[in-house]
Design a protein around this motif. Structure first.
Motif, mmCIF file in Angstrom:
data_model
loop_
_atom_site.group_PDB
_atom_site.id
_atom_site.type_symbol
_atom_site.label_atom_id
_atom_site.label_comp_id
_atom_site.label_asym_id
_atom_site.label_seq_id
_atom_site.Cartn_x
_atom_site.Cartn_y
_atom_site.Cartn_z
ATOM 1 N N VAL A 11 -56.575 69.824 48.513
ATOM 2 C CA VAL A 11 -55.504 70.809 48.442
ATOM 3 C C VAL A 11 -54.759 70.799 49.776
ATOM 4 C CG1 VAL A 11 -54.909 73.226 48.072
ATOM 5 C CG2 VAL A 11 -56.828 72.214 46.844
ATOM 6 N N ILE B 248 -50.167 81.528 47.023
ATOM 7 C CA ILE B 248 -48.796 81.294 47.461
ATOM 8 C C ILE B 248 -47.809 82.044 46.572
ATOM 9 C CG2 ILE B 248 -47.050 79.496 47.737
ATOM 10 C CD1 ILE B 248 -49.268 77.742 48.818
ATOM 11 N N LEU C 133 -54.657 83.296 50.002
ATOM 12 C CA LEU C 133 -53.533 83.092 50.925
ATOM 13 C C LEU C 133 -52.501 84.202 50.782
ATOM 14 C CD1 LEU C 133 -52.762 79.265 50.636
ATOM 15 C CD2 LEU C 133 -53.955 80.428 52.446
ATOM 16 N N THR D 107 -57.103 72.066 53.598
ATOM 17 C CA THR D 107 -56.122 73.124 53.341
ATOM 18 C C THR D 107 -55.779 73.832 54.641
ATOM 19 O OG1 THR D 107 -57.221 73.425 51.217
ATOM 20 C CG2 THR D 107 -55.636 75.101 51.877
ATOM 21 N N ILE D 108 -56.815 74.191 55.384
ATOM 22 C CA ILE D 108 -56.593 74.933 56.614
ATOM 23 C C ILE D 108 -55.978 74.036 57.682
ATOM 24 C CG2 ILE D 108 -57.680 76.336 58.384
ATOM 25 C CD1 ILE D 108 -57.747 77.543 55.588
ATOM 26 N N ASN E 178 -55.787 77.828 40.015
ATOM 27 C CA ASN E 178 -56.230 77.561 41.379
ATOM 28 C C ASN E 178 -55.903 78.731 42.301
ATOM 29 O OD1 ASN E 178 -55.582 76.579 44.221
ATOM 30 N ND2 ASN E 178 -56.826 74.925 43.387
ATOM 31 N N LEU F 151 -52.399 73.597 57.018
ATOM 32 C CA LEU F 151 -51.672 74.839 57.319
ATOM 33 C C LEU F 151 -51.415 74.958 58.820
ATOM 34 C CD1 LEU F 151 -50.678 77.703 56.430
ATOM 35 C CD2 LEU F 151 -52.982 78.507 56.838
ATOM 36 N N LEU F 152 -52.459 74.668 59.615
ATOM 37 C CA LEU F 152 -52.303 74.746 61.068
ATOM 38 C C LEU F 152 -51.282 73.713 61.549
ATOM 39 C CD1 LEU F 152 -56.045 75.133 61.995
ATOM 40 C CD2 LEU F 152 -54.275 76.866 62.269
ATOM 41 N N LEU G 35 -46.363 83.443 38.837
ATOM 42 C CA LEU G 35 -47.639 84.052 38.456
ATOM 43 C C LEU G 35 -47.885 83.857 36.961
ATOM 44 C CD1 LEU G 35 -47.631 87.342 40.560
ATOM 45 C CD2 LEU G 35 -49.109 85.356 40.843
ATOM 46 N N ILE H 228 -60.404 81.970 47.921
ATOM 47 C CA ILE H 228 -59.533 82.050 49.086
ATOM 48 C C ILE H 228 -58.305 82.851 48.663
ATOM 49 C CG2 ILE H 228 -58.212 79.934 48.686
ATOM 50 C CD1 ILE H 228 -58.730 79.238 51.619
ATOM 51 N N ILE I 167 -45.213 73.421 47.374
ATOM 52 C CA ILE I 167 -46.620 73.635 46.993
ATOM 53 C C ILE I 167 -46.681 74.294 45.617
ATOM 54 C CG2 ILE I 167 -48.781 74.754 47.627
ATOM 55 C CD1 ILE I 167 -47.668 74.874 50.511
ATOM 56 N N LEU I 168 -45.858 75.324 45.448
ATOM 57 C CA LEU I 168 -45.847 76.037 44.174
ATOM 58 C C LEU I 168 -45.454 75.113 43.047
ATOM 59 C CD1 LEU I 168 -44.302 79.567 44.367
ATOM 60 C CD2 LEU I 168 -46.479 78.833 43.462
ATOM 61 N N VAL J 281 -56.173 83.552 57.606
ATOM 62 C CA VAL J 281 -57.004 82.695 56.765
ATOM 63 C C VAL J 281 -57.673 81.627 57.626
ATOM 64 C CG1 VAL J 281 -56.974 81.155 54.799
ATOM 65 C CG2 VAL J 281 -55.465 83.122 54.831
ATOM 66 N N ALA J 282 -56.884 81.048 58.537
ATOM 67 C CA ALA J 282 -57.453 80.055 59.449
ATOM 68 C C ALA J 282 -58.444 80.714 60.399
ATOM 69 C CB ALA J 282 -56.340 79.375 60.226
ATOM 70 N N LEU K 231 -48.640 80.152 36.212
ATOM 71 C CA LEU K 231 -49.993 79.810 36.662
ATOM 72 C C LEU K 231 -51.030 80.388 35.708
ATOM 73 C CD1 LEU K 231 -49.662 80.311 40.518
ATOM 74 C CD2 LEU K 231 -50.103 78.169 39.323
ATOM 75 N N VAL L 264 -55.551 78.848 45.575
ATOM 76 C CA VAL L 264 -54.523 78.583 46.591
ATOM 77 C C VAL L 264 -53.132 78.786 46.010
ATOM 78 C CG1 VAL L 264 -53.508 76.794 48.050
ATOM 79 C CG2 VAL L 264 -55.983 77.021 47.908
ATOM 80 N N ALA L 265 -52.938 78.261 44.782
ATOM 81 C CA ALA L 265 -51.636 78.382 44.139
ATOM 82 C C ALA L 265 -51.298 79.846 43.868
ATOM 83 C CB ALA L 265 -51.625 77.599 42.837
ATOM 84 N N VAL L 266 -52.262 80.590 43.334
ATOM 85 C CA VAL L 266 -52.006 82.013 43.075
ATOM 86 C C VAL L 266 -51.665 82.711 44.386
ATOM 87 C CG1 VAL L 266 -52.995 84.170 42.252
ATOM 88 C CG2 VAL L 266 -53.503 82.056 41.065
ATOM 89 N N PHE M 11 -48.344 72.936 41.992
ATOM 90 C CA PHE M 11 -49.397 73.587 41.216
ATOM 91 C C PHE M 11 -48.908 73.944 39.823
ATOM 92 C CE2 PHE M 11 -51.663 74.179 45.214
ATOM 93 C CZ PHE M 11 -52.948 73.901 44.795
#
Lengths: 365, 386, 307
Positions: free
Chosen positions: A87, C100, C43, A149-150, C94, A153-154, A336, C41, A286-287, C232-233, A339, C96-98, A290
């Motif tokens: 991810v 965002i 986000l 993932t993290i 997922n 992001l960083l 939402l 998780i 990203i959205l 989160v990080a 998804l 992560v997707a939710v 997914f």
């Protein structure tokens, strides 16, 4: 998912793959309509305006495509690693780094080469920088087991700080007065518009990249290896697949797609690199990834849908006196719902395979 | 009351006259253009003016100051104002301009953020040669589309006055300036503020902290706190929304001067005065010009409109309770000189804070000097570097 | 009488910035810690933080009671948490997707409803002044501690105890480490995660209240600027340990005041790079402490999987 479904499943499955996401968008529209009615706007007027602004006519379609094109490329940055089970959310950072790579090449080549070669060079620069950026996350994942993932992001925040630093200081063009920017690339090296439209070539890049990614994942041994490794890393290792190499290559390709998006922003839209590279195309991507369930072709469609939503944001403000945040609420609701709709596959009896077909229906396949 | 009434009557008369004039020109306009079917443009159809903002309209700062100007245009007869907020400086703004023109029929656009100018406005302006684009702060140059104009005010004049007031109120001789980015518009305000303060007491210094962002509330508050820790006791700023700076300064018990709009309500005791934009009068003026049939294209409206107090580009917030009579007198004396345009802020000998001579003895930059629009230096007395 | 502190201003500024700036980080990271311990998780806490900031400011302004605002922020957070908790546990959805999508939805709601509250000034939370022993105003100002900070510290220790020594804490850890085994033990994975996410979002909402009612004490649409995502990080930085979340929050809060503090004594090179320090630091620590041979200590086993 929409398109592959047709040759693999029966018509019921195909219908399911179309009805469920479309139904989700419709439900989101209904909820949004109720929301509009509550805050005092006529929902039907709002629907009409959204349609008019996003899909009502060629000009509106172009507006939608303009919004969609950076999202297609940026979405691939999440789509490709997802096939490996990773991810990645470093799209924004890879896009920014790609923009920096493109401007670096564009400025150093100047007008020394024919424009086409300079453009190719810029694209390579963008893809290289963006690719390396995500490959870092992939390599860290494989060799140090750092959560990708993290780390991605960083890496976004680091890339943005890097961009701001370079644009504000070392790479700043002193004549970029009140909006610090790099020196501009030569006018002749700019990417133009697709003839007969006002859409720049970035859309074409996006569509081609989506198709190439689809073929790569679905139709090549490389893609097969990646999908296998994504399914079960240990099994793949036992089968002798070079998982580390696969991870880094896929991440590099993913990052290079977002990097290409950055190059397009630089070469087609701004002509310079500045903080306008960092406006959220990454998070949008990203959205898209997914919602498209990591299918590259579906990504192109979903990007167009999101492009349409974004394109309609203005008319909500101007014609219906709704605040600028309305489009965020709308966007959030749509995503939402879509998804959520993923969980509905297989829940409706109508879409299920029948053991024995009812006598009044003849099989299509 | 009667004053108000008279004004509105005058406005109405002017409005009627202007509408007639506009009606004529717009008929000419449609006659010339190849588009047909919009022939019913008549006296009662309002002129559509579009405003585009980079952030939210009600931010207590830059965007709000423009939105207040837009509201003033909406009050005028014969105009319809359309607005769109939170439009990023990407192709999105090109599409917004296009929609305003194609869907809403806008004939005049005010895209207010600096980053909209190059390339976005320049590209769209080329495509729609009969729409007029007015931009805040851009530098119009020969060769740019004829339907693009730029306006901006010498608000460093107001900062100069704020500096005078600040100098009267500081005990430590240290002023603090929270700045977003080291760009000419910001640097010019820092210089104006510092020069104003130094005109009262040459020993005064101004500490600058750049946050690097147009809107970064936490960093802005940190910047105020760290400067107060270093002894600064009057704080001002140039960021998108000064609310955080004003409130934090007031909480720390130091004085502050505002920017963009009037923030006195946020810190009634600590607020000394402030440099406020007066886009109302500028936008009203543009609106009236267009209504009278003037345009950029036929040269009736200048491509570059700049001005200070004399041209109503800015105003000073009412003085706060902590401002002494002496400070008011000093500030008002200079304000009068700004009003008749006899005041020169930048005159030799002037050194920057690295010791370089910017202006030698006898030289001066008038406010209109183009060199000031490319300011990349901080005047002697400012602690901080570009 | 205020006087210049010179170089002493840098450590003081950082200490003060640490106390002030760490509160939202602390609450969001504790919320995220609880959420991640249960194996999901979130986000979307960025959106929760914004909604919390907006609703607490609005309630404080409308009722005149900042403490009601804090509670309101928590409840608003819970509402968003319920959406996330339910949605992210649906099959094939997922987290992560939710998350965002929830950032977009949460910030949309906050901005939409928050428009009328940008201009007015809401009553702020009181502070506990620990610096009155000093006659330096700088020290006094630096030691104005928010009661929320004390509360957050208490929650950190409480959460540590909860994970270690209570049956419910064990359930959360079991669900997060191995949901299948937890199911076999008869624990409802769905319920435990739902509660963890909702309570986590409650805490994140209070983090929002700290932004708008304590420091910097305003409601604007740019108030959070990514703090929810960073938390989160931060949880990973803190290795899913509530006490270490406290330390990490202090570090992140302090790191942000480094740039302005240095500029105010004349060091003004590369302030953008200073802004990136916390992220580089987190990445570096992750690289050093992670290893392909073993799982991170404290890492919930189900995190990042679809289980």
């Amino acid at each position: 998912m929409f398109l592959t479904a047709i040759d693999r499943y029966s018509w019921r499955k195909s219908l399911e793959a179309i009805c469920i996401p479309v139904g989700a968008v419709l439900v989101a529209l209904i909820i949004f309509g109720v929301f509009c009615a509550v805050v005092g706007a006529n929902p039907f007027g709002v629907y009409g305006s959204i349609y008019k602004a996003a899909f009502g006519g060629w000009s509106a379609w172009q507006r939608t495509f303009i919004q969609a094109s950076p999202l297609m490329l940026s979405a691939l940055c999440t789509v490709l690693p997802a096939r490996l089970g990773l991810v990645i959310i470093g799209n924004e950072g890879a896009l920014v780094m790609g923009g920096l790579g493109a401007i670096a090449v564009g400025l150093s080549l100047g007008e020394s080469l024919p424009p086409l070669l300079v453009q190719i060079g810029m694209a390579m620069g963008g893809m290289l920088f963006g690719g390396i950026w995500i490959a870092i996350a992939g390599a860290l994942r494989h060799y140090r087991a750092v959560n990708e993932t993290i780390s991605s992001l960083l890496l976004n925040y680091i890339a943005i700080a890097f961009l701001n630093h370079l644009v504000g200081g070392p790479m700043r063009d002193p004549s970029s007065l009140n909006k610090p920017s790099t020196f501009p690339i030569a006018e002749i090296n700019r990417l133009g518009d697709i003839p007969g439209t006002r859409i720049h070539y970035g859309l074409l890049y996006g569509l081609i990249a989506c198709i190439v990614a689809y073929i790569l994942i679905q139709r090549t041994t490389f893609g097969f290896a990646a999908r296998t490794a994504g399914g079960n890393v240990r099994a793949a290792q036992i089968a002798g697949l070079p998982v580390g190499k696969l991870t880094i290559i896929i991440c590099f390709l993913a990052g290079s797609c977002a990097g290409l998006a950055g190059m397009v922003e630089v070469a087609a839209v701004h002509g310079v690199a500045n903080e306008s590279l960092n406006v959220g195309y990454g998070y949008g991507g990203i959205l898209v990834a997914f919602v498209a369930r990591h299918n590259p072709l579906a990504s192109a469609l979903v990007a167009t849908l999101l492009g349409g939503i974004l394109a309609s944001g203005g008319i909500l403000q101007r014609s219906h006196d709704l605040p600028d945040a309305t489009v965020l609420v709308f966007q959030g609701l749509v995503f939402l719902m879509v998804l959520y709709s993923d969980s509905l596959y297989g829940r409706f009896a109508f879409f299920q395979e029948r053991e024995t077909l009812p006598s009044n229906l003849s099989p299509i396949e | 009351m009667t004053e108000k009434l008279k004004l509105s009557r005058r406005q109405i008369v002017r409005g009627i006259l202007a509408t007639t004039a506009f009606g004529l020109t717009s008929k000419f306009g449609t006659g010339c253009s190849s588009q047909s079917g919009t022939g019913q443009t008549s006296e009662d159809e309002p002129l559509v003016v579009g405003f585009i903002y980079v952030g939210p309209k009600d931010d207590f700062g830059y965007n709000q100051s423009h939105a207040e100007g837009a509201a003033a245009v909406a009050e005028l007869t014969g105009f319809k104002v359309i607005e769109q907020a939170n439009v990023p400086e990407t192709q999105a703004v090109q599409e917004t301009m296009r929609e305003m023109i194609e869907i809403d029929g806008a004939k005049v656009l005010f895209p207010t953020s600096f980053g909209y100018f190059d390339p976005h406005i320049l590209e769209i302006a080329e495509e729609f040669p009969d729409v007029q684009f007015f931009h805040a702060g851009g530098l119009y140059e020969e060769g740019m589309p004829a339907n693009v104009g730029s306006y901006f005010g010498y608000i460093d004049e107001a900062q100069y006055l704020a500096g005078i007031v600040a100098a009267h109120n500081t005990k430590t001789g240290k002023l603090g300036f929270v700045a977003a980015k080291p760009i000419p518009q910001v640097l010019r305000n820092i210089n104006g503020y510092t020069l104003g303060a130094k005109s009262i007491n040459p020993e005064i210094t101004t500490q600058v902290v750049f946050t690097g962002d147009w809107a970064a509330p936490v960093k802005e508050a940190e910047a105020v706190n760290s400067m107060v820790n270093q002894g600064a006791d009057v704080i001002t700023c140039h960021v998108d929304s000064p609310k955080v700076v004003i409130e934090t300064a007031s909480k720390r018990g130091v004085f502050c001067t505002g920017y963009h709009t009037d923030q006195s309500a946020l810190a009634p005791e600590a607020y000394l005065t402030g440099a406020e934009w007066d886009w109302k009068s500028i936008y009203t003026q543009y609106a009236n010009w267009v209504k009278e049939g003037k345009s950029l294209m036929n040269g009736d409206i200048p491509h570059i409109v700049r001005g200070g107090l004399a041209e109503n580009f800015w105003e000073l917030s009412p003085y706060g309770p902590a401002v002494s009579e002496a400070a008011k007198a000093d500030a008002e004396a200079i304000k009068e000189k700004f009003a008749d345009a006899s005041m020169v802020i930048y005159s030799g000998e002037l050194k920057d804070n690295e010791g370089q001579v910017i202006l030698s003895d006898g030289e001066a930059y008038e406010q209109q000097a183009i060199e000031l629009e490319t300011t990349d230096w901080l005047v002697d007395g400012v602690q901080g570097s570009v | 009488m205020a006087q210049a502190l010179g170089w002493w201003g840098v450590p003081l500024g950082i200490i003060a910035g640490t106390f002030r700036g760490s509160v939202p980080f602390l609450f969001v990271s504790l919320g995220e810690c609880l959420t991640e311990k249960s194996g999901k998780i979130n986000l979307g806490l960025e959106g929760t933080l914004l909604t919390g900031a907006m609703s607490s400011y609005a309630i404080s302004y409308l009722t005149g009671s900042p403490w009601l605002g804090v509670i309101g922020a928590g409840l608003a957070g819970m509402a968003l948490g319920a959406i996330h908790g339910w949605l992210s546990q649906q099959p094939r959805v997922n987290d992560v997707a939710v998350g965002i999508a929830m950032i977009i939805f949460g910030s949309g709601v906050a901005f939409f409803l928050g428009k009328p509250f940008i201009k007015p000034s809401a009553p702020q939370l009181p502070t506990i002044d620990l610096g009155n022993w000093s006659n330096l105003t700088q020290v006094q100002a630096a030691l104005k501690i928010s009661p929320l900070f004390i509360l957050g510290m208490a929650i950190a220790f409480l959460m540590q105890w909860f994970f270690k020594s209570t049956r419910w804490g064990l359930y959360v850890r079991a669900v997060g480490d191995n949901p299948d085994a937890a199911r076999a033990m008869g624990i409802s994975v769905f319920k435990v995660r739902m509660v963890s996410i909702i309570v986590g979002s409650f805490l994140a909402g209070i983090g929002g209240a700290a932004l708008s009612l304590y420091y910097p004490g305003v409601w604007t649409e740019r108030i959070s600027s990514g703090q929810g995502l960073i938390a989160v990080a931060l949880v990973i930085f803190a290795r899913w340990n509530p006490i270490q979340c406290l330390y990490a929050s202090l570090l992140f809060g302090g790191a942000r005041s480094l740039g302005p503090a240095l500029q105010s004594v004349g060091i003004d090179w590369g302030y953008y790079l200073f802004n990136a320090v916390p992220y580089v630091l987190t990445l570096a620590i992750m690289i050093i402490t992670c290893s392909p041979k073993r799982r991170l200590t404290g890492a919930p086993g189900a995190l990042g999987t679809d289980k």
